[in-house]
Enzyme design. Structure first.
Site, short mmCIF file in Angstrom:
data_model
loop_
_atom_site.label_atom_id
_atom_site.label_comp_id
_atom_site.label_asym_id
_atom_site.label_seq_id
_atom_site.Cartn_x
_atom_site.Cartn_y
_atom_site.Cartn_z
N THR A 102 99.96 100.01 113.35
CA THR A 102 98.79 99.16 113.47
C THR A 102 97.59 99.99 113.93
O THR A 102 97.69 100.78 114.87
CB THR A 102 99.07 98.01 114.44
OG1 THR A 102 100.11 97.20 113.91
CG2 THR A 102 97.84 97.18 114.69
N SER A 195 102.07 90.96 117.80
CA SER A 195 102.68 91.92 118.71
C SER A 195 102.64 91.37 120.13
O SER A 195 101.62 90.83 120.57
CB SER A 195 101.92 93.25 118.67
OG SER A 195 102.35 94.09 119.72
N THR A 258 109.52 89.12 110.11
CA THR A 258 108.73 88.83 111.28
C THR A 258 108.49 90.10 112.09
O THR A 258 109.06 91.14 111.81
CB THR A 258 109.45 87.83 112.21
OG1 THR A 258 110.67 88.44 112.68
CG2 THR A 258 109.76 86.53 111.53
#
Length: 374
Positions: A102, A195, A258
């Site tokens: 990310t 997250s 997920t």
């Protein structure tokens, strides 16, 4: 069992007592070197050796989705190549696509170390990395340089997160800022609001918080790049349904199901590196403990949308059987990370070969035919 599982993995996991993040950093340096030195003989030779050993090429595994061509359904999940330093290397490991990040608008160091732990008794990992990355502008430069060296041969996703220094009420501008810098370089984009390692981030999964983020990104998305949202496994069914509805309203390309879980249903009694019980350690759990729940979430979304919203399934994939189960539940594509760490670089090849065997047994001509069939 292969050489990695019999020799290297036990050495890295126990004998050397190596910090997992240190090992990962060293691996990424090697992969980045391979990416940067594509014109050098040694790097070229290593890349060819990787490809010949690890790739499986079979048209029955391929599919077209969002106008992109995927040679196979197995991708590298976000979190492995956080700064996009090895984007030309991942196909050599057999992956059909990869997702970098990310990445956040502002560069940030992440949470204090240690922040990554292996839980081998559970075939799992616990991480509280906190989106450590060099920032969206730096990633844009790295990927641009990589494209100058070598044309991309597979779909690349970019996973966008919120900077820790950015207040929640300014989240829209933060996500949009990253997208503006990177939209030229990704084939698809993912909104990461799931997250557990950035304070308050998961609150952005609430429809009233998520809607303006999606609206802001789509307003900037003039080229129509596929935009997905990545959700947590710990959401209630009604909240997942609300996100699915919102995704359709904002014409998202799909959902990733997920992320890691904050549940602690584990065999591990104490984490060796800290001596603490898992419930005392902050962070998300990935790997085998997420397998069942992520598959249930995939099946729910597929049913909720009547198969009209593509799903990338991730969580606890170690074998061809795990992959087959998620595809049958409704995932069009799959991603791996923790399983790859445990099983080693030959895992993708073994999964793809196992899927082909299963297809032969079931009389399936194209792998995409099984999506959502069970």
């Amino acid at each position: 069992m292969d050489l990695y599982q019999q020799g290297l993995q036990p050495l890295l996991f126990s004998a050397l007592k190596a910090d997992p993040e240190t090992v990962h950093r060293q691996l990424m340096r090697t992969c980045a070197w391979l990416d940067r030195n594509v014109d050098q003989g040694l790097a070229q030779g290593l890349q060819r050796r990787l490809a010949s050993s690890l790739q499986v090429e079979d048209p029955r595994l391929s599919q077209s989705l969002w106008g992109l061509s995927f040679a196979n359904p197995i991708g590298l999940a976000a979190g492995f190549d956080k700064d996009g330093v090895a984007t030309n290397i991942w196909p050599r490991f057999g992956f059909g696509f990869a997702e970098v990040g990310t990445v956040t608008f502002h560069a940030q160091p992440g949470n204090p170390q240690p922040r990554l732990f292996r839980l081998p008794e559970d075939q799992a990992a616990l991480n509280r990395m906190g989106f450590n990355n060099q920032g969206a502008a730096a990633m844009a430069k790295v990927i641009a340089a990589s494209l100058d060296r070598q044309a991309r041969s597979y779909p690349l996703g970019i996973n966008l997160g919120k900077s820790k220094v950015t207040p929640l009420e300014q989240a829209v501008a933060d996500y949009v800022g990253s997208f503006q810098l990177l939209k030229t370089y990704g084939d698809y984009f993912v909104v990461n609001v799931s997250s557990p390692n950035t304070p308050g981030l998961r609150s952005l999964q609430a429809v009233e918080q998520l809607a303006p983020i999606l609206a802001g990104l789509q307003a900037e998305n003039t080229e129509g790049k596929p935009l997905l949202v990545k959700i947590a496994p710990d959401l209630e069914w009604k909240d997942i349904a609300a996100i699915v509805d919102l995704a359709q309203v904002h014409q998202l390309a799909g959902i990733i199901a997920t992320n890691t879980t904050i549940r602690r249903d584990l065999k591990t009694e104490r984490i060796a590196a800290t001596g603490n019980v898992p419930s005392e350690e902050a962070g998300g759990i990935s790997g085998a403990p997420v397998r069942s729940r992520s598959t249930d979430v995939i099946r729910f979304i597929h049913k909720q949308t009547q198969g009209q919203l593509p799903i990338i399934g991730v969580g606890g994939i170690f074998t061809a059987e795990d992959a087959w189960e998620k595809l049958c539940a409704g995932a069009s594509l799959l991603q791996v990370y923790t399983g790859w760490v445990y099983e080693g670089p030959w895992m993708v090849r073994r999964i793809l070969e196992g899927l082909l065997v299963k297809m032969q047994e079931e009389g399936i001509q194209q792998l995409s035919e099984i999506v959502g069939q069970k």
